[in-house]
Design a protein around this motif. Structure first.
Motif, PDB file in Angstrom:
ATOM      1  N   ASP A  16       0.847  -1.088  -0.017  1.00  0.00           N
ATOM      2  CA  ASP A  16       0.007  -0.009  -0.093  1.00  0.00           C
ATOM      3  C   ASP A  16       1.002   1.109  -0.075  1.00  0.00           C
ATOM      4  O   ASP A  16       1.807   1.364   0.811  1.00  0.00           O
ATOM      5  CB  ASP A  16      -0.776   0.004   1.295  1.00  0.00           C
ATOM      6  N   ILE A  17       0.818   2.164  -1.084  1.00  0.00           N
ATOM      7  CA  ILE A  17       1.643   3.172  -1.198  1.00  0.00           C
ATOM      8  C   ILE A  17       0.629   4.312  -1.427  1.00  0.00           C
ATOM      9  O   ILE A  17      -0.211   4.503  -2.017  1.00  0.00           O
ATOM     10  CB  ILE A  17       2.537   3.329  -2.249  1.00  0.00           C
ATOM     11  N   GLN A  18       1.043   5.393  -0.450  1.00  0.00           N
ATOM     12  CA  GLN A  18       0.099   6.765  -0.956  1.00  0.00           C
ATOM     13  C   GLN A  18       1.156   7.880  -0.903  1.00  0.00           C
ATOM     14  O   GLN A  18       2.185   8.069  -0.275  1.00  0.00           O
ATOM     15  CB  GLN A  18      -0.832   6.832   0.344  1.00  0.00           C
ATOM     16  N   ALA A  19       0.925   8.754  -1.817  1.00  0.00           N
ATOM     17  CA  ALA A  19       1.528   9.774  -2.326  1.00  0.00           C
ATOM     18  C   ALA A  19       0.736  10.974  -2.802  1.00  0.00           C
ATOM     19  O   ALA A  19      -0.110  10.693  -3.560  1.00  0.00           O
ATOM     20  CB  ALA A  19       2.504   9.300  -3.699  1.00  0.00           C
ATOM     21  N   THR A  20       1.031  12.003  -1.836  1.00  0.00           N
ATOM     22  CA  THR A  20       0.300  13.272  -2.070  1.00  0.00           C
ATOM     23  C   THR A  20       1.269  14.458  -2.489  1.00  0.00           C
ATOM     24  O   THR A  20       2.337  14.657  -2.114  1.00  0.00           O
ATOM     25  CB  THR A  20      -0.539  13.519  -0.604  1.00  0.00           C
ATOM     26  N   LYS A  21       0.441  15.243  -3.445  1.00  0.00           N
ATOM     27  CA  LYS A  21       0.920  16.514  -4.115  1.00  0.00           C
ATOM     28  C   LYS A  21      -0.073  17.640  -3.607  1.00  0.00           C
ATOM     29  O   LYS A  21      -1.221  17.461  -3.852  1.00  0.00           O
ATOM     30  CB  LYS A  21       1.065  16.218  -5.580  1.00  0.00           C
ATOM     31  N   TRP A  22       0.405  18.672  -3.128  1.00  0.00           N
ATOM     32  CA  TRP A  22      -0.537  19.639  -2.583  1.00  0.00           C
ATOM     33  C   TRP A  22      -0.195  20.987  -3.472  1.00  0.00           C
ATOM     34  O   TRP A  22       0.850  21.337  -3.888  1.00  0.00           O
ATOM     35  CB  TRP A  22      -0.136  20.276  -1.442  1.00  0.00           C
ATOM     36  N   LEU A  23      -1.316  21.538  -3.891  1.00  0.00           N
ATOM     37  CA  LEU A  23      -1.639  22.799  -4.889  1.00  0.00           C
ATOM     38  C   LEU A  23      -0.850  23.766  -4.033  1.00  0.00           C
ATOM     39  O   LEU A  23      -0.908  24.329  -3.025  1.00  0.00           O
ATOM     40  CB  LEU A  23      -2.914  23.149  -5.018  1.00  0.00           C
TER      41      LEU A  23
END
Length: 133
Positions: free
Chosen positions: A125-132
């Motif tokens: 399970d991999i989670q990667a987040t990009k914020w504006l």
């Protein structure tokens, strides 16, 4: 959940579909072309890993809203063999596929937040987040 859309990864065409979904959501949220490219590159890498190592899984794209910030989270889930040595796969240049080894360290660099959970025999399970910005 209406903030999340998923693509099952069963073949190479699904990698293209996942990229397209990610680009569309990124555009919709207001990410510029550079960040859209970063997001689709990260999706490519994660989807290809599912295809190569787990055989099947899914990529989900989730719209994030936190403390007035807007973001996009990529969730990569599979029930594959899992990763034995997480530290090793997070080293630059490490590759089991003979690829360039940009892999997971590359995804981590492209995104703002990165979390990986993997147990041998139990999938990843991999989670990667990009914020504006």
């Amino acid at each position: 959940m209406e903030n999340q859309s998923c693509v099952k990864i069963l073949n190479e065409w699904d990698i293209v579909s996942a990229r397209q979904l990610g680009r569309n959501v990124a555009k919709e949220l207001g990410f510029g072309t550079v960040d859209q490219a970063r997001i689709t590159t990260a999706i490519s890498e994660l989807a290809r890993n599912i295809f190569l190592y787990a055989g099947q899984g899914q990529i989900c794209i989730e719209k994030m809203y936190k403390n007035g910030k807007v973001g996009l989270r990529i969730i990569s889930l599979d029930k594959g063999p899992g990763i034995n040595d997480l530290r090793q796969v997070m080293e630059d240049g490490y590759s089991t596929s003979g690829g360039l080894g940009a892999g997971l360290p590359g995804v981590k660099r492209l995104m703002d937040e990165f979390m990986i959970d993997s147990n041998p025999g139990d999938g990843t399970d991999i989670q990667a987040t990009k914020w504006l910005r």
